[in-house]
Scaffold this motif. Structure first.
Motif, PDB file in Angstrom:
ATOM      1  N   HIS A  40      25.597   9.038  17.334  1.00 45.32           N
ATOM      2  CA  HIS A  40      26.272  10.225  16.788  1.00 45.32           C
ATOM      3  C   HIS A  40      27.621   9.885  16.170  1.00 45.32           C
ATOM      4  CE1 HIS A  40      23.180  12.637  18.594  1.00 45.32           C
ATOM      5  NE2 HIS A  40      23.409  12.062  19.759  1.00 45.32           N
ATOM      6  N   SER A  41      27.964   8.596  16.172  1.00 41.84           N
ATOM      7  CA  SER A  41      29.281   8.173  15.708  1.00 41.84           C
ATOM      8  C   SER A  41      29.224   7.610  14.296  1.00 41.84           C
ATOM      9  CB  SER A  41      29.823   7.095  16.662  1.00 41.84           C
ATOM     10  OG  SER A  41      31.062   6.613  16.196  1.00 41.84           O
ATOM     11  N   VAL A  42      30.258   7.897  13.539  1.00 42.30           N
ATOM     12  CA  VAL A  42      30.479   7.231  12.258  1.00 42.30           C
ATOM     13  C   VAL A  42      31.925   6.739  12.267  1.00 42.30           C
ATOM     14  CG1 VAL A  42      31.038   9.416  11.076  1.00 42.30           C
ATOM     15  CG2 VAL A  42      30.433   7.407   9.740  1.00 42.30           C
ATOM     16  N   THR A  43      32.101   5.456  12.021  1.00 35.51           N
ATOM     17  CA  THR A  43      33.433   4.881  11.892  1.00 35.51           C
ATOM     18  C   THR A  43      33.487   4.153  10.562  1.00 35.51           C
ATOM     19  OG1 THR A  43      33.574   4.568  14.288  1.00 35.51           O
ATOM     20  CG2 THR A  43      35.199   3.419  12.938  1.00 35.51           C
ATOM     21  N   LEU A  44      34.407   4.574   9.730  1.00 35.87           N
ATOM     22  CA  LEU A  44      34.611   3.971   8.424  1.00 35.87           C
ATOM     23  C   LEU A  44      35.952   3.252   8.437  1.00 35.87           C
ATOM     24  CD1 LEU A  44      33.556   7.054   6.267  1.00 35.87           C
ATOM     25  CD2 LEU A  44      32.139   5.095   6.957  1.00 35.87           C
ATOM     26  N   VAL A  45      35.997   2.081   7.820  1.00 35.20           N
ATOM     27  CA  VAL A  45      37.238   1.321   7.747  1.00 35.20           C
ATOM     28  C   VAL A  45      37.664   1.163   6.297  1.00 35.20           C
ATOM     29  CG1 VAL A  45      36.856   0.096   9.923  1.00 35.20           C
ATOM     30  CG2 VAL A  45      36.046  -0.929   7.786  1.00 35.20           C
ATOM     31  N   ALA A  46      38.978   1.122   6.110  1.00 33.05           N
ATOM     32  CA  ALA A  46      39.561   0.850   4.796  1.00 33.05           C
ATOM     33  C   ALA A  46      39.942  -0.624   4.768  1.00 33.05           C
ATOM     34  CB  ALA A  46      40.787   1.728   4.569  1.00 33.05           C
ATOM     35  N   MET A  47      39.374  -1.354   3.815  1.00 35.62           N
ATOM     36  CA  MET A  47      39.614  -2.793   3.685  1.00 35.62           C
ATOM     37  C   MET A  47      40.527  -3.053   2.487  1.00 35.62           C
ATOM     38  SD  MET A  47      37.800  -4.046   6.171  1.00 35.62           S
ATOM     39  CE  MET A  47      37.924  -5.792   5.757  1.00 35.62           C
ATOM     40  N   GLU A  48      41.516  -3.887   2.733  1.00 31.66           N
ATOM     41  CA  GLU A  48      42.446  -4.301   1.686  1.00 31.66           C
ATOM     42  C   GLU A  48      42.745  -5.770   1.949  1.00 31.66           C
ATOM     43  OE1 GLU A  48      44.521  -3.456  -1.513  1.00 31.66           O
ATOM     44  OE2 GLU A  48      43.824  -1.541  -0.735  1.00 31.66           O
ATOM     45  N   ASP A  49      42.490  -6.640   0.994  1.00 31.42           N
ATOM     46  CA  ASP A  49      42.732  -8.084   1.158  1.00 31.42           C
ATOM     47  C   ASP A  49      42.052  -8.642   2.409  1.00 31.42           C
ATOM     48  OD1 ASP A  49      44.315  -8.212  -1.169  1.00 31.42           O
ATOM     49  OD2 ASP A  49      46.073  -7.528  -0.045  1.00 31.42           O
ATOM     50  N   HIS A  50      40.807  -8.268   2.626  1.00 32.36           N
ATOM     51  CA  HIS A  50      39.985  -8.759   3.742  1.00 32.36           C
ATOM     52  C   HIS A  50      40.489  -8.340   5.119  1.00 32.36           C
ATOM     53  CE1 HIS A  50      37.875 -11.072   0.742  1.00 32.36           C
ATOM     54  NE2 HIS A  50      39.019 -11.620   0.357  1.00 32.36           N
ATOM     55  N   SER A  51      41.343  -7.312   5.173  1.00 29.68           N
ATOM     56  CA  SER A  51      41.855  -6.805   6.443  1.00 29.68           C
ATOM     57  C   SER A  51      41.608  -5.306   6.545  1.00 29.68           C
ATOM     58  CB  SER A  51      43.363  -7.049   6.567  1.00 29.68           C
ATOM     59  OG  SER A  51      43.627  -8.423   6.626  1.00 29.68           O
ATOM     60  N   VAL A  52      41.402  -4.843   7.770  1.00 28.81           N
ATOM     61  CA  VAL A  52      41.294  -3.405   8.017  1.00 28.81           C
ATOM     62  C   VAL A  52      42.709  -2.832   7.991  1.00 28.81           C
ATOM     63  CG1 VAL A  52      40.581  -1.624   9.648  1.00 28.81           C
ATOM     64  CG2 VAL A  52      39.207  -3.710   9.414  1.00 28.81           C
ATOM     65  N   VAL A  53      42.930  -1.839   7.145  1.00 32.89           N
ATOM     66  CA  VAL A  53      44.249  -1.206   7.054  1.00 32.89           C
ATOM     67  C   VAL A  53      44.220   0.247   7.503  1.00 32.89           C
ATOM     68  CG1 VAL A  53      45.042  -2.800   5.269  1.00 32.89           C
ATOM     69  CG2 VAL A  53      43.983  -0.621   4.600  1.00 32.89           C
ATOM     70  N   GLY A  54      43.033   0.770   7.794  1.00 38.67           N
ATOM     71  CA  GLY A  54      42.901   2.130   8.277  1.00 38.67           C
ATOM     72  C   GLY A  54      41.480   2.390   8.701  1.00 38.67           C
ATOM     73  N   PHE A  55      41.290   3.471   9.451  1.00 45.06           N
ATOM     74  CA  PHE A  55      39.946   3.832   9.876  1.00 45.06           C
ATOM     75  C   PHE A  55      39.872   5.311  10.198  1.00 45.06           C
ATOM     76  CE2 PHE A  55      42.034   3.168  13.904  1.00 45.06           C
ATOM     77  CZ  PHE A  55      41.444   4.076  14.772  1.00 45.06           C
ATOM     78  N   VAL A  56      38.661   5.814  10.181  1.00 47.69           N
ATOM     79  CA  VAL A  56      38.378   7.179  10.636  1.00 47.69           C
ATOM     80  C   VAL A  56      37.126   7.100  11.500  1.00 47.69           C
ATOM     81  CG1 VAL A  56      37.032   7.806   8.561  1.00 47.69           C
ATOM     82  CG2 VAL A  56      38.050   9.597   9.980  1.00 47.69           C
ATOM     83  N   ASN A  57      37.143   7.842  12.599  1.00 46.56           N
ATOM     84  CA  ASN A  57      35.980   7.917  13.491  1.00 46.56           C
ATOM     85  C   ASN A  57      35.665   9.377  13.729  1.00 46.56           C
ATOM     86  OD1 ASN A  57      35.222   8.522  16.551  1.00 46.56           O
ATOM     87  ND2 ASN A  57      34.170   6.657  15.905  1.00 46.56           N
ATOM     88  N   ALA A  58      34.387   9.705  13.650  1.00 43.02           N
ATOM     89  CA  ALA A  58      33.934  11.070  13.933  1.00 43.02           C
ATOM     90  C   ALA A  58      32.610  11.016  14.669  1.00 43.02           C
ATOM     91  CB  ALA A  58      33.782  11.856  12.637  1.00 43.02           C
ATOM     92  N   HIS A  59      32.362  12.040  15.435  1.00 42.19           N
ATOM     93  CA  HIS A  59      31.059  12.237  16.069  1.00 42.19           C
ATOM     94  C   HIS A  59      30.392  13.411  15.380  1.00 42.19           C
ATOM     95  CE1 HIS A  59      32.428  10.177  20.041  1.00 42.19           C
ATOM     96  NE2 HIS A  59      32.189   9.317  19.072  1.00 42.19           N
ATOM     97  N   CYS A  60      29.143  13.228  14.986  1.00 36.59           N
ATOM     98  CA  CYS A  60      28.403  14.235  14.239  1.00 36.59           C
ATOM     99  C   CYS A  60      27.115  14.557  14.984  1.00 36.59           C
ATOM    100  CB  CYS A  60      28.073  13.730  12.833  1.00 36.59           C
ATOM    101  SG  CYS A  60      29.538  13.296  11.870  1.00 36.59           S
ATOM    102  N   ILE A  61      26.928  15.840  15.269  1.00 42.13           N
ATOM    103  CA  ILE A  61      25.730  16.260  15.980  1.00 42.13           C
ATOM    104  C   ILE A  61      25.444  17.714  15.633  1.00 42.13           C
ATOM    105  CG2 ILE A  61      27.017  16.826  18.092  1.00 42.13           C
ATOM    106  CD1 ILE A  61      24.522  15.722  19.631  1.00 42.13           C
ATOM    107  N   TYR A  62      24.184  17.999  15.399  1.00 46.83           N
ATOM    108  CA  TYR A  62      23.730  19.362  15.093  1.00 46.83           C
ATOM    109  C   TYR A  62      24.525  20.001  13.958  1.00 46.83           C
ATOM    110  CZ  TYR A  62      21.309  18.767  19.532  1.00 46.83           C
ATOM    111  OH  TYR A  62      20.529  18.288  20.548  1.00 46.83           O
ATOM    112  N   GLY A  63      24.818  19.231  12.930  1.00 44.72           N
ATOM    113  CA  GLY A  63      25.492  19.769  11.756  1.00 44.72           C
ATOM    114  C   GLY A  63      26.986  19.965  11.905  1.00 44.72           C
TER     115      GLY A  63
END
Length: 148
Positions: A40-63
């Protein structure tokens, strides 16, 4: 321009480090790792120069989507990274028939509140004494998506 991609195992430590930089009670390394296997999890990362510079995490269920964390390392703030993360999460939500995303934000975090309002989130409530270190109320914000 940062590239937004799904978090992979090799990003976990950097995501954990950003959490430590940005939150008074960050997720543990094991907690971040667990998100990789949570269906149920989605975690997206922002990559800049081969490094993670930010992220967002959310749980998605039943819309419904619940944003747990969004963070950008201090040296990359005010470069549009937060917007790219929110936009990528919104795109994910629209592709996966999520009706809305909800999040909590500290009452005193005026910069975050302005950011969320600028990006279509509306205040829908409060949670008394939601946060610790320090104890503080949370403002509850929701953004509806165009899935109807």
């Amino acid at each position: 321009m940062a590239e937004i991609i799904p978090m992979q195992q090799e990003h976990v430590e950097q995501v954990c480090d950003i959490g430590k930089e940005c939150f008074s009670i960050p997720w543990s390394l094991d907690g971040v790792k667990a998100e990789l296997n949570n269906p149920h999890s989605v975690t997206l990362v922002a990559m800049e120069d081969h490094s993670v510079v930010g992220f967002v995490n959310a749980h998605c269920i039943y819309g419904e989507g619940y944003i747990n964390n969004i963070a950008v390392t201090k040296s990359y703030r005010r470069h549009g990274i937060g917007f790219l993360l929110v936009q990528a999460l919104t795109d994910y939500g629209e592709q996966n028939k999520i009706d809305f995303f909800t999040l909590e934000v500290r009452r005193s975090n005026e910069n975050a509140i302005m950011f969320y309002e600028k990006h279509g989130f509306q205040k829908v409530g409060e949670r008394k004494r939601f946060y610790e270190k320090p104890v503080e109320d949370a403002m509850l914000y929701t953004r509806s998506l165009n899935n109807n």
